[in-house]
Design a protein around this motif. Structure first.
Motif, PDB file in Angstrom:
ATOM      1  N   THR A  87      70.626   8.287  24.210  1.00  0.00           N
ATOM      2  CA  THR A  87      70.855   9.365  23.244  1.00  0.00           C
ATOM      3  C   THR A  87      70.788   8.852  21.805  1.00  0.00           C
ATOM      4  O   THR A  87      70.513   9.619  20.876  1.00  0.00           O
ATOM      5  N   MET A 144      68.266   9.945  19.123  1.00  0.00           N
ATOM      6  CA  MET A 144      68.286  11.340  18.702  1.00  0.00           C
ATOM      7  C   MET A 144      68.999  11.536  17.361  1.00  0.00           C
ATOM      8  O   MET A 144      68.758  12.524  16.662  1.00  0.00           O
ATOM      9  N   SER A 185      67.481  13.778  14.422  1.00  0.00           N
ATOM     10  CA  SER A 185      68.183  14.968  13.917  1.00  0.00           C
ATOM     11  C   SER A 185      68.211  14.976  12.391  1.00  0.00           C
ATOM     12  O   SER A 185      68.057  16.032  11.763  1.00  0.00           O
ATOM     13  N   TRP A 199      64.650  15.870  11.197  1.00  0.00           N
ATOM     14  CA  TRP A 199      64.392  17.307  11.320  1.00  0.00           C
ATOM     15  C   TRP A 199      65.192  18.112  10.298  1.00  0.00           C
ATOM     16  O   TRP A 199      64.670  19.084   9.709  1.00  0.00           O
ATOM     17  N   TRP A 255      60.028  18.730  16.361  1.00  0.00           N
ATOM     18  CA  TRP A 255      61.222  18.012  16.798  1.00  0.00           C
ATOM     19  C   TRP A 255      62.318  18.911  17.380  1.00  0.00           C
ATOM     20  O   TRP A 255      63.086  18.467  18.232  1.00  0.00           O
ATOM     21  N   GLN A 256      62.421  20.167  16.943  1.00  0.00           N
ATOM     22  CA  GLN A 256      63.578  20.965  17.356  1.00  0.00           C
ATOM     23  C   GLN A 256      63.657  21.213  18.862  1.00  0.00           C
ATOM     24  O   GLN A 256      64.749  21.123  19.440  1.00  0.00           O
ATOM     25  N   LEU A 310      65.211  18.129  20.365  1.00  0.00           N
ATOM     26  CA  LEU A 310      66.622  17.999  20.003  1.00  0.00           C
ATOM     27  C   LEU A 310      67.480  19.003  20.743  1.00  0.00           C
ATOM     28  O   LEU A 310      68.564  18.667  21.259  1.00  0.00           O
ATOM     29  N   ASP A 311      67.029  20.246  20.816  1.00  0.00           N
ATOM     30  CA  ASP A 311      67.799  21.273  21.521  1.00  0.00           C
ATOM     31  C   ASP A 311      67.969  20.920  22.993  1.00  0.00           C
ATOM     32  O   ASP A 311      69.074  21.012  23.548  1.00  0.00           O
ATOM     33  N   TRP A 351      67.799  18.033  24.475  1.00  0.00           N
ATOM     34  CA  TRP A 351      68.641  16.860  24.713  1.00  0.00           C
ATOM     35  C   TRP A 351      70.113  17.207  24.474  1.00  0.00           C
ATOM     36  O   TRP A 351      70.985  16.809  25.261  1.00  0.00           O
ATOM     37  N   PHE A 380      75.183  12.143  16.889  1.00  0.00           N
ATOM     38  CA  PHE A 380      74.024  13.024  17.093  1.00  0.00           C
ATOM     39  C   PHE A 380      74.459  14.474  17.228  1.00  0.00           C
ATOM     40  O   PHE A 380      73.887  15.378  16.597  1.00  0.00           O
ATOM     41  N   TYR A 395      73.128  17.160  14.504  1.00  0.00           N
ATOM     42  CA  TYR A 395      72.240  18.250  14.898  1.00  0.00           C
ATOM     43  C   TYR A 395      72.978  19.585  14.917  1.00  0.00           C
ATOM     44  O   TYR A 395      72.425  20.620  14.530  1.00  0.00           O
TER      45      TYR A 395
END
Length: 366
Positions: A93, A96, A100, A103, A111-112, A115-116, A118, A158, A162
């Motif tokens: 992780t 990320m 974040s 992004w 990237w979103q 990220l979402d 994960w 993270f 995010y």
């Protein structure tokens, strides 16, 4: 030492070159549970040392606006994601966090979705201890019922970053929860320092090691948490108190060289530079944010000088301890070998970048 802004900027350039030049030499054989080879050194591997390294690079890009750094990290993420990401665990992780921040600044639509997806899997799939802490499962070992300092830097930051950038408040709340649960079991009320780990199997802190890099993850991590997300006021006030108690203890344990030892309260253990960089970064940042006294800044600048003395001509940070598993006795920590790593480079980058906020071109207090 009279470091100037120019000295620090030159050191940062060398550090970036040193990080991207890291390659696995075969010295360590650590296969993952899925049978793949583990690589905790090379820049082009998706693991926690590289994740911390990328966070340092993104932070440096945000500070300097250097487009070469943005291109470097964007190309790294594009290549890694296109090749397919590894399975979810605490350490995978870590990359990320840098993504974040990238992004949040660029809003690049590539990237979103990554990220979402994960973040959703962290909430739904990551192993939990009693009281909801994240179990420290990693690529090559399952650590059931265990809490480690490292988890907060690799996962909770993270979620905070995010969650704040995307408006997903549940992620920020989960990050807050993780810091609170980990503080309950890892912060030593007697000294203010943090133990490396806790297990609910037998309910103990293993070797009761007040390990330097683990404490650096906390000093830096709490302050980065304050930077990355808006916390509920009681949570922030609680963590401020935990941080001040820890720093009060750290100030008394700094060696004459400016470094801290790998076991903070054991004078026979070696001085360790990744921890020194992380703690120095936190002290300087904490002072700048108004949380610390001038003693924080003085100790942070002394740590900076120790870090600068341990950057070689190739930009490699020296005297960094290799990735450290949970020790069941204190000698274990004293025997960890020295090895250049991505997190050593990254923590030094964070320390030097923060130091630019504290000196002018002539090295005077800013």
């Amino acid at each position: 030492m009279g470091l100037t802004g120019h000295d620090i900027s030159t050191g940062l350039d060398r550090l970036v070159a040193g990080m991207t030049g890291l390659r696995h030499s075969g010295r360590f054989h650590e296969p993952n549970l899925d049978g793949t080879a583990g690589d905790y050194i090379s820049f082009d591997s998706w693991e926690w040392p590289q994740g911390v390294g990328l966070y340092g690079l993104v932070r440096l890009w945000l500070l300097t606006g250097r487009e070469d750094l943005r291109t470097l990290v964007e190309d790294w993420y594009y290549t890694q994601i296109a090749a397919g990401l590894p399975g979810l665990n605490v350490n995978t992780t870590a990359p990320m966090l840098g993504l974040s921040l990238l992004w949040a600044k660029t809003r690049d639509p590539r990237w979103q979705p990554v990220l979402d997806a994960w973040a959703n899997r962290v909430l739904s799939d990551m192993g939990r201890t009693p009281e909801g802490g994240f179990e420290h499962h990693v690529s090559d070992k399952i650590n059931d019922h265990e809490l480690w300092d490292d988890t907060l830097y690799m996962v909770a930051l993270f979620l905070a970053s995010y969650g704040q950038a995307s408006g997903r408040r549940e992620l920020v709340d989960e990050a807050s929860r993780q810091f609170l649960v980990h503080a309950r079991y890892l912060a030593d009320p007697q000294t203010g320092l943090w133990f490396h780990g806790w297990t609910f199997d037998g309910r103990h802190n293993f070797a009761r090691a007040r390990w330097a890099r683990g404490n650096a993850w906390i000093t830096a991590g709490v302050l980065d948490l304050f930077d990355l997300a808006e916390l509920d006021r009681p949570v922030r006030q609680f963590l401020e108190g935990v941080l001040v108690a820890q720093v009060d203890a750290l100030l008394a344990l700094q060696a004459p060289s400016g470094a801290w030892r790998t076991l903070l309260d054991d004078a026979s253990s070696y001085e360790e530079i990744s921890a020194t960089a992380g703690i120095g970064y936190g002290l300087l940042k904490g002072y700048r944010l108004g949380l610390g006294t001038p003693a924080w800044r003085a100790a942070g600048m002394k740590a900076l000088e120790a870090v600068m003395r341990n950057i070689d001509e190739s930009g490699t940070v020296l005297n960094v301890s290799y990735g450290t598993r949970m020790g069941h006795d204190l000698q274990f920590y004293k025997d960890i070998p020295i090895q250049p790593t991505g997190y050593g480079q990254a923590l030094a980058i964070l320390c030097l970048a923060e130091a630019l906020e504290h000196v002018d071109r002539e090295g005077q207090a800013a």
